[in-house]
Design a protein around this motif. Structure first.
Motif, PDB file in Angstrom:
ATOM      1  N   ALA A  14       0.835  -1.207   0.000  1.00  0.00           N
ATOM      2  CA  ALA A  14       0.000   0.000   0.000  1.00  0.00           C
ATOM      3  C   ALA A  14       0.869   1.256   0.000  1.00  0.00           C
ATOM      4  N   ALA A  15       1.931   1.246   0.797  1.00  0.00           N
ATOM      5  CA  ALA A  15       2.841   2.399   0.831  1.00  0.00           C
ATOM      6  C   ALA A  15       3.537   2.582  -0.509  1.00  0.00           C
ATOM      7  N   HIS A  16       3.975   1.477  -1.117  1.00  0.00           N
ATOM      8  CA  HIS A  16       4.626   1.568  -2.430  1.00  0.00           C
ATOM      9  C   HIS A  16       3.663   2.081  -3.494  1.00  0.00           C
ATOM     10  N   ALA A  17       2.389   1.761  -3.362  1.00  0.00           N
ATOM     11  CA  ALA A  17       1.392   2.277  -4.309  1.00  0.00           C
ATOM     12  C   ALA A  17       1.290   3.800  -4.197  1.00  0.00           C
ATOM     13  N   VAL A  18       1.357   4.332  -2.975  1.00  0.00           N
ATOM     14  CA  VAL A  18       1.326   5.793  -2.806  1.00  0.00           C
ATOM     15  C   VAL A  18       2.607   6.406  -3.374  1.00  0.00           C
ATOM     16  N   VAL A  19       3.736   5.752  -3.179  1.00  0.00           N
ATOM     17  CA  VAL A  19       4.996   6.241  -3.761  1.00  0.00           C
ATOM     18  C   VAL A  19       4.873   6.299  -5.282  1.00  0.00           C
ATOM     19  N   ARG A  20       4.343   5.232  -5.883  1.00  0.00           N
ATOM     20  CA  ARG A  20       4.184   5.230  -7.347  1.00  0.00           C
ATOM     21  C   ARG A  20       3.236   6.347  -7.790  1.00  0.00           C
ATOM     22  N   GLU A  21       2.180   6.595  -7.020  1.00  0.00           N
ATOM     23  CA  GLU A  21       1.259   7.686  -7.339  1.00  0.00           C
ATOM     24  C   GLU A  21       1.981   9.033  -7.269  1.00  0.00           C
ATOM     25  N   ALA A  22       2.808   9.215  -6.239  1.00  0.00           N
ATOM     26  CA  ALA A  22       3.568  10.463  -6.106  1.00  0.00           C
ATOM     27  C   ALA A  22       4.585  10.611  -7.234  1.00  0.00           C
ATOM     28  N   GLN A  23       5.209   9.509  -7.637  1.00  0.00           N
ATOM     29  CA  GLN A  23       6.134   9.548  -8.774  1.00  0.00           C
ATOM     30  C   GLN A  23       5.399   9.948 -10.043  1.00  0.00           C
ATOM     31  N   ASP A  24       4.259   9.331 -10.282  1.00  0.00           N
ATOM     32  CA  ASP A  24       3.463   9.637 -11.473  1.00  0.00           C
ATOM     33  C   ASP A  24       2.999  11.094 -11.474  1.00  0.00           C
ATOM     34  N   ALA A  25       2.745  11.646 -10.277  1.00  0.00           N
ATOM     35  CA  ALA A  25       2.306  13.035 -10.158  1.00  0.00           C
ATOM     36  C   ALA A  25       3.477  14.016 -10.257  1.00  0.00           C
ATOM     37  N   GLY A  26       4.709  13.474 -10.254  1.00  0.00           N
ATOM     38  CA  GLY A  26       5.888  14.328 -10.374  1.00  0.00           C
ATOM     39  C   GLY A  26       6.275  15.058  -9.098  1.00  0.00           C
ATOM     40  N   VAL A  27       5.792  14.584  -7.928  1.00  0.00           N
ATOM     41  CA  VAL A  27       6.097  15.265  -6.673  1.00  0.00           C
ATOM     42  C   VAL A  27       7.070  14.484  -5.790  1.00  0.00           C
ATOM     43  N   TRP A  28       7.343  13.239  -6.137  1.00  0.00           N
ATOM     44  CA  TRP A  28       8.208  12.387  -5.308  1.00  0.00           C
ATOM     45  C   TRP A  28       9.651  12.852  -5.398  1.00  0.00           C
ATOM     46  N   ILE A  29      10.309  12.988  -4.231  1.00  0.00           N
ATOM     47  CA  ILE A  29      11.740  13.296  -4.187  1.00  0.00           C
ATOM     48  C   ILE A  29      12.519  12.078  -3.708  1.00  0.00           C
ATOM     49  N   PHE A  30      12.192  11.612  -2.502  1.00  0.00           N
ATOM     50  CA  PHE A  30      12.976  10.534  -1.906  1.00  0.00           C
ATOM     51  C   PHE A  30      12.248  10.037  -0.670  1.00  0.00           C
ATOM     52  N   GLY A  31      12.489   8.806  -0.303  1.00  0.00           N
ATOM     53  CA  GLY A  31      11.935   8.274   0.931  1.00  0.00           C
ATOM     54  C   GLY A  31      12.475   6.896   1.202  1.00  0.00           C
ATOM     55  N   GLY A  32      12.139   6.375   2.348  1.00  0.00           N
ATOM     56  CA  GLY A  32      12.581   5.037   2.688  1.00  0.00           C
ATOM     57  C   GLY A  32      12.227   4.692   4.114  1.00  0.00           C
ATOM     58  N   GLY A  33      12.417   3.441   4.450  1.00  0.00           N
ATOM     59  CA  GLY A  33      12.176   2.983   5.807  1.00  0.00           C
ATOM     60  C   GLY A  33      13.394   3.225   6.679  1.00  0.00           C
ATOM     61  N   VAL A  34      13.164   3.401   7.962  1.00  0.00           N
ATOM     62  CA  VAL A  34      14.243   3.555   8.924  1.00  0.00           C
ATOM     63  C   VAL A  34      14.574   2.164   9.454  1.00  0.00           C
ATOM     64  N   GLU A  35      15.819   1.743   9.287  1.00  0.00           N
ATOM     65  CA  GLU A  35      16.200   0.374   9.634  1.00  0.00           C
ATOM     66  C   GLU A  35      16.125   0.102  11.133  1.00  0.00           C
ATOM     67  N   SER A  36      16.530   1.067  11.944  1.00  0.00           N
ATOM     68  CA  SER A  36      16.456   0.880  13.393  1.00  0.00           C
ATOM     69  C   SER A  36      16.270   2.235  14.057  1.00  0.00           C
ATOM     70  N   GLN A  37      15.958   2.216  15.335  1.00  0.00           N
ATOM     71  CA  GLN A  37      15.779   3.455  16.083  1.00  0.00           C
ATOM     72  C   GLN A  37      17.091   3.931  16.693  1.00  0.00           C
ATOM     73  N   ARG A  38      18.172   3.199  16.457  1.00  0.00           N
ATOM     74  CA  ARG A  38      19.480   3.580  16.986  1.00  0.00           C
ATOM     75  C   ARG A  38      19.956   4.853  16.294  1.00  0.00           C
ATOM     76  N   ALA A  39      20.437   5.782  17.073  1.00  0.00           N
ATOM     77  CA  ALA A  39      20.952   7.030  16.530  1.00  0.00           C
ATOM     78  C   ALA A  39      22.319   7.319  17.137  1.00  0.00           C
ATOM     79  N   SER A  40      23.113   8.088  16.450  1.00  0.00           N
ATOM     80  CA  SER A  40      24.390   8.569  16.954  1.00  0.00           C
ATOM     81  C   SER A  40      24.432  10.073  16.777  1.00  0.00           C
ATOM     82  N   ILE A  41      25.058  10.738  17.730  1.00  0.00           N
ATOM     83  CA  ILE A  41      25.219  12.182  17.673  1.00  0.00           C
ATOM     84  C   ILE A  41      26.696  12.470  17.407  1.00  0.00           C
ATOM     85  N   VAL A  42      26.974  13.274  16.383  1.00  0.00           N
ATOM     86  CA  VAL A  42      28.335  13.688  16.077  1.00  0.00           C
ATOM     87  C   VAL A  42      28.446  15.158  16.446  1.00  0.00           C
TER      88      VAL A  42
END
Length: 100
Positions: A14-42
Protein backbone atom coordinates in the motif's frame (compact mmCIF):
# COMPACT_ATOMS: atom_id res chain seq x y z
CA UNK A 1 4.17 -0.94 15.09
CA UNK A 2 0.64 0.27 14.40
CA UNK A 3 -0.46 -3.00 12.80
CA UNK A 4 0.08 -6.74 13.32
CA UNK A 5 3.39 -8.01 11.97
CA UNK A 6 1.69 -10.40 9.54
CA UNK A 7 0.10 -7.39 7.81
CA UNK A 8 3.54 -5.95 6.99
CA UNK A 9 3.58 -7.10 3.35
CA UNK A 10 0.16 -5.55 2.67
CA UNK A 11 1.17 -2.31 4.36
CA UNK A 12 4.39 -2.24 2.32
CA UNK A 13 2.49 -2.72 -0.94
CA UNK A 14 0.00 0.00 0.00
CA UNK A 15 2.84 2.40 0.83
CA UNK A 16 4.63 1.57 -2.43
CA UNK A 17 1.39 2.28 -4.31
CA UNK A 18 1.33 5.79 -2.81
CA UNK A 19 5.00 6.24 -3.76
CA UNK A 20 4.18 5.23 -7.35
CA UNK A 21 1.26 7.69 -7.34
CA UNK A 22 3.57 10.46 -6.11
CA UNK A 23 6.13 9.55 -8.77
CA UNK A 24 3.46 9.64 -11.47
CA UNK A 25 2.31 13.04 -10.16
CA UNK A 26 5.89 14.33 -10.37
CA UNK A 27 6.10 15.26 -6.67
CA UNK A 28 8.21 12.39 -5.31
CA UNK A 29 11.74 13.30 -4.19
CA UNK A 30 12.98 10.53 -1.91
CA UNK A 31 11.94 8.27 0.93
CA UNK A 32 12.58 5.04 2.69
CA UNK A 33 12.18 2.98 5.81
CA UNK A 34 14.24 3.56 8.92
CA UNK A 35 16.20 0.37 9.63
CA UNK A 36 16.46 0.88 13.39
CA UNK A 37 15.78 3.45 16.08
CA UNK A 38 19.48 3.58 16.99
CA UNK A 39 20.95 7.03 16.53
CA UNK A 40 24.39 8.57 16.95
CA UNK A 41 25.22 12.18 17.67
CA UNK A 42 28.33 13.69 16.08
CA UNK A 43 29.46 16.83 17.92
CA UNK A 44 31.20 19.79 16.31
CA UNK A 45 34.54 18.43 17.59
CA UNK A 46 33.89 15.09 15.88
CA UNK A 47 33.12 13.20 19.09
CA UNK A 48 30.48 10.49 18.55
CA UNK A 49 28.01 9.42 21.22
CA UNK A 50 25.07 7.04 21.15
CA UNK A 51 21.55 8.40 21.42
CA UNK A 52 19.10 9.91 21.62
CA UNK A 53 16.84 7.03 22.55
CA UNK A 54 13.07 7.27 22.12
CA UNK A 55 11.38 7.42 25.52
CA UNK A 56 7.91 6.65 24.20
CA UNK A 57 6.34 3.90 22.17
CA UNK A 58 6.34 6.20 19.14
CA UNK A 59 8.99 5.37 16.58
CA UNK A 60 10.00 6.66 13.19
CA UNK A 61 9.32 3.90 10.70
CA UNK A 62 10.25 5.81 7.58
CA UNK A 63 9.93 9.05 5.73
CA UNK A 64 8.78 10.46 2.43
CA UNK A 65 9.83 13.71 0.79
CA UNK A 66 7.55 15.32 -1.75
CA UNK A 67 7.93 18.64 -3.54
CA UNK A 68 4.55 20.35 -3.57
CA UNK A 69 3.49 24.00 -3.86
CA UNK A 70 1.61 24.22 -0.55
CA UNK A 71 1.39 22.83 2.95
CA UNK A 72 -2.19 21.81 2.18
CA UNK A 73 -1.00 19.55 -0.65
CA UNK A 74 1.70 18.11 1.62
CA UNK A 75 -1.01 17.28 4.14
CA UNK A 76 -3.02 15.56 1.40
CA UNK A 77 -0.04 13.33 0.57
CA UNK A 78 0.54 12.67 4.27
CA UNK A 79 -3.08 11.55 4.55
CA UNK A 80 -2.54 9.06 1.72
CA UNK A 81 0.56 7.68 3.46
CA UNK A 82 -1.29 7.54 6.80
CA UNK A 83 -3.97 5.32 5.27
CA UNK A 84 -1.40 3.13 3.48
CA UNK A 85 0.94 2.80 6.47
CA UNK A 86 -1.87 2.59 9.02
CA UNK A 87 -0.27 5.20 11.24
CA UNK A 88 -0.20 8.94 11.78
CA UNK A 89 2.24 10.99 9.74
CA UNK A 90 4.32 13.97 10.88
CA UNK A 91 4.61 16.76 8.31
CA UNK A 92 7.55 19.16 8.23
CA UNK A 93 8.61 21.74 5.71
CA UNK A 94 12.19 21.53 4.41
CA UNK A 95 14.05 24.61 3.22
CA UNK A 96 16.00 24.06 0.03
CA UNK A 97 19.33 25.81 -0.36
CA UNK A 98 18.92 28.28 -3.23
CA UNK A 99 22.67 28.11 -3.94
CA UNK A 100 22.68 24.39 -4.75
Amino acid sequence: MAFPEEEGPAVGEAAHAVVREAQDAGVWIFGGGVESQRASIVATDGMVTDGPYPETKAVIGGFAMVDVPSREEALEWAAKFAVACRCAQEVREIMFDPLV
